[in-house]
Design an enzyme around this catalytic site. Structure first.
Site: not given
Length: 389
Positions: A205-206, A233, A326, A329
């Site tokens: 993600s991030t 993401h 973040m 997940d």
């Protein structure tokens, strides 16, 4: 030009502890709305609300923000032109690019990551869309919080004013927002599976686009041996461009997954934006399954659906890597993968932009290795060469 500069009364230890944010957007409605959302949070302080990138460059040293939310399309000096100038003046500035979901803006956002931006956030196309989007507000606040707090920890406490209040104790970050990694006990590692993996699964993600680019570029032999499936993401259009970038970096076939297509060695499949990518076995052949279901862990695509389905298809012959991101997940899916006999590698905290997702699987005791980003591709390659420790 509009400015919101902190008053002397706010120069206290509590104010110094807040994440200082500079909002840069040519829409008065959008920047006003974003500033109001952030000011509602007790751990943020909006130090400026500016119309152009040039204003941001001219004032960044005086305002000393921790985070800048930088629009891409602005008059005088746009976001991608302002970015290197901002970082030249303040190397530790966290820059979050804000852009609408056009192919051009997606390309610019990914370019901004390579130039030093910490992250991006997709922005609704109209001011009305920004006003009514609860997802945009939630994602923005969380990105500013996690990235801003990490940068504050790395930088250390902001210096006290010249004449501090007598006997005023120093304040730490508000406990309600302390990250789960603070003072966490060492993570226990599990043995790697003795089964040779037949698939590599990656969740991120991030900070993920940069991390994926580094890992995938070094996995040539592994990609030739087995299929690689990635959930990052990202919204639509962004995932298309991410796949193109990864294809160039690796020299392999990387593209978004297509519903019903066979999963075969030599290819890298990226979950398309705004839809969950899973796998299933049909006529004894693994295939891609795309499902337009509800958000999972506030995300779509999410990592958990991919890992849960992979545990059912490949069981103990699965190897999973959880990169920077973040939230948590991937933790549920990793648990099912491990229960089926598979193995998990997590990126370590020091090399992660945010140690949320990898931290969640590490602290749950699901990992067989926790490694700095530069060592992950090497470890994966050794596992696919027969190493089991």
């Amino acid at each position: 030009m509009a400015l919101a500069v902190t008053s002397a009364s706010k120069t206290t230890s509590a104010a110094r502890d807040r994440v200082r944010v500079m909002v840069v957007d040519d829409s008065v409605v959008v920047r006003g709305l974003i500033a109001r959302w952030l000011e509602e949070q007790p751990d943020f302080e909006v130090v400026a609300s500016l119309r152009t990138g040039q204003e941001a460059v001219d004032q960044v040293e005086r305002l000393d923000p921790d985070v800048a939310i930088l629009d891409i399309e602005m008059p005088v000096l746009d976001g991608i032109s302002a970015l290197p100038q901002l970082l030249a003046k303040k190397r530790d500035l966290v820059v979050i690019m804000a852009s609408t979901l056009t192919r051009h803006n997606a390309e610019v956002s990914l370019k901004a990551l390579s130039l030093g931006a910490a992250d991006y956030i997709p922005k609704p196309e109209t001011a009305r869309g920004v006003t009514t989007s609860a997802d945009f507000k939630r994602d923005l606040v969380e990105k500013v919080r996690h990235l801003g707090q990490r940068r504050r920890r790395m930088r250390g406490p902001r210096p006290a004013p010249a004449t501090p209040a007598p006997s005023a104790p120093a304040l730490g970050r508000p406990a309600v927002h302390a990250l789960a990694t603070d003072k966490a006990p060492p993570c226990k590692l599990r043995p790697f599976s003795h089964t040779m993996p037949r698939v590599l699964l990656i969740g991120s993600s991030t900070g993920g686009p940069q991390a994926l680019n580094e890992v995938i570029a070094q996995l040539g032999r592994v990609i030739d041996q087995v299929p690689v499936l990635i959930t990052q993401h990202m919204p639509p259009t962004f995932t298309t461009i991410l796949a193109e970038h990864l294809s160039r970096a690796s020299g392999k076939t990387v593209r978004e997954g297509v519903d019903g297509e066979p999963v075969v060695a030599g290819r890298v499949y990226v979950a398309p934006g705004a839809i969950h990518m899973q796998v299933a076995r049909r006529d004894n052949q693994p295939v891609i399954v795309l499902r337009d279901g509800p958000l999972v862990n506030f995300c779509k695509p999410a990592v958990d659906p991919l890992l849960v389905s992979a545990a059912q298809v490949w069981g103990g012959a699965s190897l999973c890597v959880i990169l920077t991101g973040m939230g948590s997940d991937g933790a549920k899916g990793a648990a099912e993968l491990v229960a089926a006999g598979g193995s998990v590698i997590a990126q370590d905290e020091a090399s992660s932009v945010v140690w949320g997702m990898p931290g969640a699987v590490a602290q749950a005791g699901l990992c067989s290795a926790i490694l700095p980003l530069p060592q992950i591709a090497q470890k994966v390659t050794r596992i696919f060469s027969g190493e089991r420790s």
